[in-house]
Design a protein around this motif. Structure first.
Motif, PDB file in Angstrom:
ATOM      1  N   PHE A 266      18.098  19.747  11.795  1.00  0.00           N
ATOM      2  CA  PHE A 266      17.745  18.336  11.933  1.00  0.00           C
ATOM      3  C   PHE A 266      16.241  18.138  11.951  1.00  0.00           C
ATOM      4  N   ASP A 267      15.850  16.905  11.666  1.00  0.00           N
ATOM      5  CA  ASP A 267      14.470  16.449  11.770  1.00  0.00           C
ATOM      6  C   ASP A 267      14.524  15.092  12.455  1.00  0.00           C
ATOM      7  N   ARG A 268      14.006  14.999  13.672  1.00  0.00           N
ATOM      8  CA  ARG A 268      14.170  13.806  14.497  1.00  0.00           C
ATOM      9  C   ARG A 268      13.477  12.566  13.929  1.00  0.00           C
ATOM     10  N   THR A 269      12.442  12.711  13.133  1.00  0.00           N
ATOM     11  CA  THR A 269      11.655  11.552  12.692  1.00  0.00           C
ATOM     12  C   THR A 269      11.666  11.346  11.183  1.00  0.00           C
ATOM     13  N   LEU A 270      12.420  12.143  10.460  1.00  0.00           N
ATOM     14  CA  LEU A 270      12.482  12.004   9.007  1.00  0.00           C
ATOM     15  C   LEU A 270      13.621  11.050   8.652  1.00  0.00           C
ATOM     16  N   GLY A 271      13.263   9.864   8.135  1.00  0.00           N
ATOM     17  CA  GLY A 271      14.286   8.892   7.786  1.00  0.00           C
ATOM     18  C   GLY A 271      13.700   7.688   7.086  1.00  0.00           C
ATOM     19  N   GLY A 272      14.557   6.716   6.829  1.00  0.00           N
ATOM     20  CA  GLY A 272      14.139   5.526   6.106  1.00  0.00           C
ATOM     21  C   GLY A 272      13.114   4.697   6.838  1.00  0.00           C
ATOM     22  N   LEU A 273      13.135   4.709   8.188  1.00  0.00           N
ATOM     23  CA  LEU A 273      12.170   3.913   8.948  1.00  0.00           C
ATOM     24  C   LEU A 273      10.748   4.350   8.667  1.00  0.00           C
ATOM     25  N   GLU A 274      10.507   5.663   8.660  1.00  0.00           N
ATOM     26  CA  GLU A 274       9.156   6.157   8.423  1.00  0.00           C
ATOM     27  C   GLU A 274       8.690   5.774   7.019  1.00  0.00           C
ATOM     28  N   MET A 275       9.588   5.768   6.039  1.00  0.00           N
ATOM     29  CA  MET A 275       9.224   5.331   4.685  1.00  0.00           C
ATOM     30  C   MET A 275       8.840   3.852   4.681  1.00  0.00           C
ATOM     31  N   GLU A 276       9.606   3.045   5.403  1.00  0.00           N
ATOM     32  CA  GLU A 276       9.309   1.614   5.461  1.00  0.00           C
ATOM     33  C   GLU A 276       7.984   1.359   6.169  1.00  0.00           C
ATOM     34  N   LEU A 277       7.704   2.142   7.216  1.00  0.00           N
ATOM     35  CA  LEU A 277       6.423   1.972   7.914  1.00  0.00           C
ATOM     36  C   LEU A 277       5.251   2.341   7.004  1.00  0.00           C
ATOM     37  N   ARG A 278       5.446   3.362   6.159  1.00  0.00           N
ATOM     38  CA  ARG A 278       4.390   3.707   5.202  1.00  0.00           C
ATOM     39  C   ARG A 278       4.175   2.555   4.212  1.00  0.00           C
ATOM     40  N   LEU A 279       5.273   1.973   3.740  1.00  0.00           N
ATOM     41  CA  LEU A 279       5.171   0.840   2.818  1.00  0.00           C
ATOM     42  C   LEU A 279       4.531  -0.363   3.499  1.00  0.00           C
ATOM     43  N   ARG A 280       4.892  -0.599   4.763  1.00  0.00           N
ATOM     44  CA  ARG A 280       4.294  -1.722   5.486  1.00  0.00           C
ATOM     45  C   ARG A 280       2.787  -1.552   5.602  1.00  0.00           C
ATOM     46  N   GLU A 281       2.376  -0.363   5.916  1.00  0.00           N
ATOM     47  CA  GLU A 281       0.942  -0.098   6.038  1.00  0.00           C
ATOM     48  C   GLU A 281       0.246  -0.304   4.698  1.00  0.00           C
ATOM     49  N   HIS A 282       0.905   0.105   3.610  1.00  0.00           N
ATOM     50  CA  HIS A 282       0.333  -0.076   2.268  1.00  0.00           C
ATOM     51  C   HIS A 282       0.210  -1.564   1.931  1.00  0.00           C
ATOM     52  N   LEU A 283       1.248  -2.335   2.238  1.00  0.00           N
ATOM     53  CA  LEU A 283       1.210  -3.780   1.952  1.00  0.00           C
ATOM     54  C   LEU A 283       0.164  -4.481   2.810  1.00  0.00           C
ATOM     55  N   ALA A 284       0.019  -4.059   4.057  1.00  0.00           N
ATOM     56  CA  ALA A 284      -1.003  -4.648   4.924  1.00  0.00           C
ATOM     57  C   ALA A 284      -2.401  -4.393   4.359  1.00  0.00           C
ATOM     58  N   GLY A 285      -2.614  -3.181   3.852  1.00  0.00           N
ATOM     59  CA  GLY A 285      -3.904  -2.880   3.239  1.00  0.00           C
ATOM     60  C   GLY A 285      -4.171  -3.730   2.004  1.00  0.00           C
ATOM     61  N   LEU A 286      -3.141  -3.952   1.182  1.00  0.00           N
ATOM     62  CA  LEU A 286      -3.301  -4.787  -0.008  1.00  0.00           C
ATOM     63  C   LEU A 286      -3.628  -6.225   0.365  1.00  0.00           C
ATOM     64  N   PHE A 287      -2.972  -6.731   1.417  1.00  0.00           N
ATOM     65  CA  PHE A 287      -3.234  -8.110   1.834  1.00  0.00           C
ATOM     66  C   PHE A 287      -4.652  -8.256   2.377  1.00  0.00           C
ATOM     67  N   ASN A 288      -5.084  -7.291   3.191  1.00  0.00           N
ATOM     68  CA  ASN A 288      -6.453  -7.343   3.711  1.00  0.00           C
ATOM     69  C   ASN A 288      -7.474  -7.253   2.568  1.00  0.00           C
ATOM     70  N   GLU A 289      -7.150  -6.468   1.551  1.00  0.00           N
ATOM     71  CA  GLU A 289      -8.049  -6.314   0.409  1.00  0.00           C
ATOM     72  C   GLU A 289      -8.179  -7.631  -0.358  1.00  0.00           C
ATOM     73  N   GLN A 290      -7.057  -8.351  -0.469  1.00  0.00           N
ATOM     74  CA  GLN A 290      -7.086  -9.631  -1.183  1.00  0.00           C
ATOM     75  C   GLN A 290      -7.936 -10.667  -0.451  1.00  0.00           C
ATOM     76  N   ARG A 291      -8.035 -10.556   0.870  1.00  0.00           N
ATOM     77  CA  ARG A 291      -8.787 -11.534   1.662  1.00  0.00           C
ATOM     78  C   ARG A 291     -10.152 -11.001   2.096  1.00  0.00           C
ATOM     79  N   LYS A 292     -10.580  -9.954   1.470  1.00  0.00           N
ATOM     80  CA  LYS A 292     -11.852  -9.341   1.835  1.00  0.00           C
ATOM     81  C   LYS A 292     -12.993 -10.308   1.531  1.00  0.00           C
ATOM     82  N   GLY A 293     -13.923 -10.423   2.453  1.00  0.00           N
ATOM     83  CA  GLY A 293     -15.061 -11.313   2.272  1.00  0.00           C
ATOM     84  C   GLY A 293     -14.823 -12.715   2.783  1.00  0.00           C
ATOM     85  N   GLN A 294     -13.585 -13.021   3.264  1.00  0.00           N
ATOM     86  CA  GLN A 294     -13.292 -14.354   3.788  1.00  0.00           C
ATOM     87  C   GLN A 294     -13.361 -14.400   5.312  1.00  0.00           C
ATOM     88  N   ARG A 295     -13.867 -13.331   5.904  1.00  0.00           N
ATOM     89  CA  ARG A 295     -13.964 -13.225   7.361  1.00  0.00           C
ATOM     90  C   ARG A 295     -12.600 -13.458   8.031  1.00  0.00           C
TER      91      ARG A 295
END
Length: 937
Positions: A266-295
């Motif tokens: 078994f692997d206690r932390t290997l699953g779909g949640l960790e993949m979704e959290l990686r995607l969430r972090e990626h989307l958050a970075g893209l959104f911040n990038e789109q609003r860069k310079g708008q304070r």
């Protein structure tokens, strides 16, 4: 004076009292025949039931879905579960709890607590100073432990099952991850107690999946062992299991299929949640990038925006499993700014590259623990939602070296179906086909103790001893007895986990304490003082690893033996019985050479115990004195347990949690009742206002009546909008009752007019048929007449009275305006029909059971003519008699039929499908009757 006492009556009273008790038990059992299972996943749960007439069925939730999100929203005055709570996660993320099972059985310093806080920073965690566990601090007034939150979810799952089964349910089998240790399993059991559930078993989810697979492929299992690997990647973790299926011979039922868990990884932390959290972090970075310079603020600091991103990441992961790219888009993500970005499957796989590298890990662990190679595995079957990710399948297929991966199992529902099959097997209300389940111990458990030894004369030292109780991958449930020799005073021993070297450093930190319990024995020295002339056979500790994988110490005993000589006359039956019981519960004799041994509890031998060694049995003529026998004395030792891994919730605290959850449930029920009353009032207002304009209602009401009703309805609608929010359930029901009373006359007149045509037509038909019956009855010849004149006159009177009532009532009703209360009532029509039908049925029953009168003969020896209404069978056909036989000869009688208690050979007894019925018996070819249970799967 001698008084004779009849003993039969007290026996009869006792017999009938027992019958009454049994009937009461059966009636109580019939109300709770259904059992349920809960497949408790990290992200969602599946509930299944078995009840009479419903073999195995997945429960649909209130949204008619087969799986329900494991999410709870806790607000000051209300709670939400499932899909309702999932929608609340966007509005109130702090009060919406998910993935809380990851905190069960863990203290504050556990790495998983820090990981949970990093994943979901919107939740405020407080610490319990007594148990060193965490709580969710929703508000200054609201605080809940993970066990209490799980208890709420289990209670909600039971409500879903009860609504689906339409009867109360208390018995349940709950799935848990195979890697749950003792503290985590006890936490689930405590949560179930808070929910008021009786847990038949905590079954490992991988075992439940394997059981479901085997049950539905029973015909494919034979005496040749089949090794199947199940790879289960869910939302929170990954488990790989190697299972062996084989037909084995059992003492109870002969050859039966068996599954044996051979290897687990078994692997206690290997699953779909960790993949979704990686995607969430990626989307958050893209959104911040789109609003860069708008304070603009970092989107990660906004809990609502992050909840939206997590939901979109979940959807994106699913879509990218079937598409090369997809557009992520969220309307009004933060500060009314929309978000839109394209994400490709390649980018997703790069984000999770290190996760995909961990996919083969559980496979290797499972093979090592099973001591097998991949060549011995016949098939690899995918289970769990995260295995739908293409990259997971690609890496896994390469790791196992097979041509293809098996997908011939319902990845979402297999565990729930296997668990509910086990629930039916454990319940006394159902009979299921046996399927032997041999689960395996993942974490070995041993006993450690220290004893003083004399290595040299006058030189004493302490020797540390270890005895393995339950070895890794050993089967359970199982009972073990460990014997401590050379102890004559009180001592302590420790129960700890064994070698956990198969866990990595990070897994060991997450695992928690490796020490389970310190056992302090009291009364050992006193037992030796009590039996100074007896030989000590050691201190025996009885352990039990039950079906749920939970360890318990049943009892500790000090055992003594001595040889006694008794004459045959002196040994009474009670003494023999006592010795037999002592031998059964005391275990076998421990040789002196075996110190501190561990014994598996087995069934006692059927053979009689032999006498002392070296003593030959005496001839029959010399048996004047009974040979010496062993007398065993058992003294129970006091036990004090010190829990070391995670202290259980004290009973008073547990009772407080139970009461807290019951109060919340009662509040929810009251809230539902109030909402139902408000909805009923609102619906009545709108429906009645609409009816006032319908022709059938206008026909039976005046303009003034409709205006009065319309005015009252408008006033009630205004009151509901202005003051209805603060209105109690009683106030809402009273307002509805007031409006119904106002409209009662109007509704009554409409309903009566709707019923008239059907009721009057039925009355006419009955009158016509009754008149025809009476006419036919009067045509019966006098010699065959079975009805008296009084009976026929009575029927004629009822017919005439009914005709007269009908005509008079119709005439009177025609004179009344439609707006007045009618005199022609449907209930009166039904009463007249019942009275007339009663008279007709009386005469029909009389004709049915009356025997025909014998036909008289005339002087010429011929029979009288048959009556006009005789049937062809009554008249008979002309029969040519044999030579020499006259018509006056006595007819040959039919052979008498022998009444038997058995049914015809081609008749099968009915199976019972419902509770409360008396069980029938199936008759076998041997003539022996086998009892049936209420239902059979």
């Amino acid at each position: 004076m001698t008084v004779k006492v009849r003993r039969q009556r007290p026996r009869r009273r006792v017999f009938w009292a027992l019958v009454a008790v049994l009937l009461a038990d059966l009636l109580a059992l019939s109300d709770t025949l259904a059992v349920m299972s809960v497949d408790l996943g990290s992200e969602s749960m599946k509930v299944a039931i078995v009840k009479p007439g419903v073999p195995m069925e997945i429960v649909l939730n209130k949204e008619s879905r087969r799986k329900t999100p494991v999410i709870v929203t806790l607000k000051e005055n209300e709670r939400f579960f499932g899909d309702s709570a999932a929608s609340m996660a966007i509005k109130n993320p702090k009060a919406t709890l998910r993935y809380f099972q990851h905190l069960l059985g863990k203290q504050a310093d556990n790495p998983h607590v820090a990981l949970y806080q990093a994943r979901f920073p919107e939740h405020e965690l407080t610490f319990d100073p007594q148990r060193q566990t965490v709580h969710f601090q929703i508000s200054p007034q609201l605080q809940f432990s993970p066990e209490e939150v799980l208890g709420m979810v289990l209670n909600y799952s039971r409500s879903l099952a009860e609504d689906f089964a339409e009867q109360p349910i208390k018995d349940a089998v709950i799935t848990v991850p195979v890697f749950f240790n003792q503290a985590e399993r006890r936490a689930v059991l405590q949560a179930a107690r808070m929910a008021g559930l009786k847990v038949l078993q905590l079954i490992n989810d991988n075992t439940a999946t394997a059981l479901s697979y085997g049950v539905f492929r029973r015909k494919d299992i034979n005496t040749t062992a089949q090794n199947i690997m199940f790879y289960d990647m869910g939302s929170g973790s990954t488990v790989c299991t190697i299972v062996t299926y084989q037909m084995v011979k059992t003492k109870e039922a002969g050859m039966q299929p068996q599954l044996q868990i051979r290897g687990v990884g078994f692997d206690r932390t290997l699953g779909g949640l960790e993949m979704e959290l990686r995607l969430r972090e990626h989307l958050a970075g893209l959104f911040n990038e789109q609003r860069k310079g708008q304070r603009a603020k970092d989107v990660r600091e906004n809990p609502r925006a992050m909840a939206k991103l997590l939901r979109e990441a979940n959807r994106l992961k699913t879509v990218l499993s079937a598409n090369a790219d997809h557009m992520a888009q969220i309307e009004g993500l933060m500060d009314d700014v929309d978000f839109k970005a394209k994400v490709t499957r390649v980018e997703f796989e790069e984000l999770c590259a290190d996760l995909f590298e961990r996919v083969p890990g559980p496979v290797q662990q499972a093979l090592q623990s099973a001591e097998m190679s991949l060549d011995e595995i016949e098939q690899v079957i995918l289970v769990g939602g995260a295995t739908r990710v293409p990259k997971v399948q690609e890496v896994l297929l390469k790791a196992v070296g097979k041509e293809e991966l098996g997908k011939n199992i319902n990845a979402d529902e297999a565990a729930a179906m296997g668990a509910v099959y086990q629930a039916a097997a454990l319940s006394k209300a159902f009979k299921v086909k046996p399927f032997v389940v041999r689960d395996a111990v993942v974490y070995p458990i041993l006993v450690e103790f220290t004893r003083e030894v004399e290595e040299e004369p006058g030189v004493h030292s302490l020797k540390h001893n270890k005895r393995v109780l339950f070895s890794r991958m050993g089967p359970y449930p199982q009972r073990k007895v460990i014997t401590f020799n050379r102890y004559s005073h009180d001592f302590n021993f420790h129960i700890n986990y064994g070698d956990l070297g198969f866990l990595g450093p990070e897994d060991l930190r997450v695992f928690g304490s490796q020490n389970l319990t310190t056992v302090k024995l009291k009364g050992v020295g006193d037992s030796f003082k009590k039996y100074p002339d007896y030989e000590s056979k050691g201190i025996k500790a009885h352990f039990n690893l039950d079906e749920s994988g939970v360890l318990s110490l049943d009892r500790v005993e000090s055992v003594f033996e001595t040889l006694v000589e008794d004459s045959p006359e002196e040994e009474s039956t009670l003494t023999k019985l006592g010795n037999t019981i002592s031998s059964l519960f005391g275990g076998g004799t421990t040789p002196d050479a075996k110190e501190n041994g561990t014994d598996t509890v087995q069934k006692p031998s059927e053979k009689a115990e032999a006498g002392p060694e070296g003593v030959a049995p005496a001839p029959e003529g010399e048996k004047k004195q009974k040979p010496a026998r062993k007398q065993r004395m058992v003294e129970e030792i006091g036990v004090e347990l010190v829990i070391l891994d995670l202290p259980d919730l004290p009973e008073d605290k547990l009772a407080q949690s139970v009461q807290k959850l019951q109060d919340l449930t009662l509040r929810d029920l009251e809230k539902q009742e109030r909402e139902k009353a408000a909805n009923s009032l609102e619906a009545f207002i709108f429906e009645t206002q609409d009816k006032l304009y319908q022709p059938e209602y206008q026909e039976v009401s005046t303009e003034e009546q409709r205006e009065e009703i319309s005015g009252k309805l408008s006033a009630a609608s205004t009151w509901l909008e202005d003051e209805g929010v603060g209105a109690t359930t009683v106030m809402l029901k009273e307002k509805l009752a007031e409006l119904r009373k106002l409209c009662q006359g109007l509704f009554f007149r409409v309903e009566e007019r709707k019923k008239w045509p059907e009721r009057l037509s039925a009355l006419d038909n009955l009158l016509n048929h009754s008149s025809m019956f009476l006419k036919g009855a009067r045509l019966i010849p006098e010699m065959d007449q079975i009805f008296t004149e009084v009976e026929m006159t009575t029927l004629e009177k009822v017919i005439n009275e009914t005709w007269a009532w009908k005509n008079a009532t119709l005439a009177e009703q025609a004179k009344l305006p439609a707006t007045e209360k009618p005199v022609l009532l449907s209930k009166d029509i039904e009463a007249k029909m019942m009275a007339l039908d009663r008279e007709v049925q009386y005469l029909l029953n009389k004709a049915k059971f009356t025997k025909p009168r014998p036909r008289p003969k005339d002087k010429n020896g011929t029979r009288a003519e048959p009556p006009l209404n005789a049937t062809a069978s009554d008249q008979g056909e002309k029969v040519i008699l044999p030579a020499g036989q006259t018509e006056d000869a006595e007819p040959i009688s039919e052979p008498e039929k022998v009444e038997t208690g058995s049914e015809p050979e081609d008749t099968e007894p009915l199976e019972l499908g419902g509770p409360g019925a008396e069980p029938e018996q199936k008759e076998q070819s041997t003539g022996q009757k086998q009892p049936l249970k209420n239902d059979e799967l």
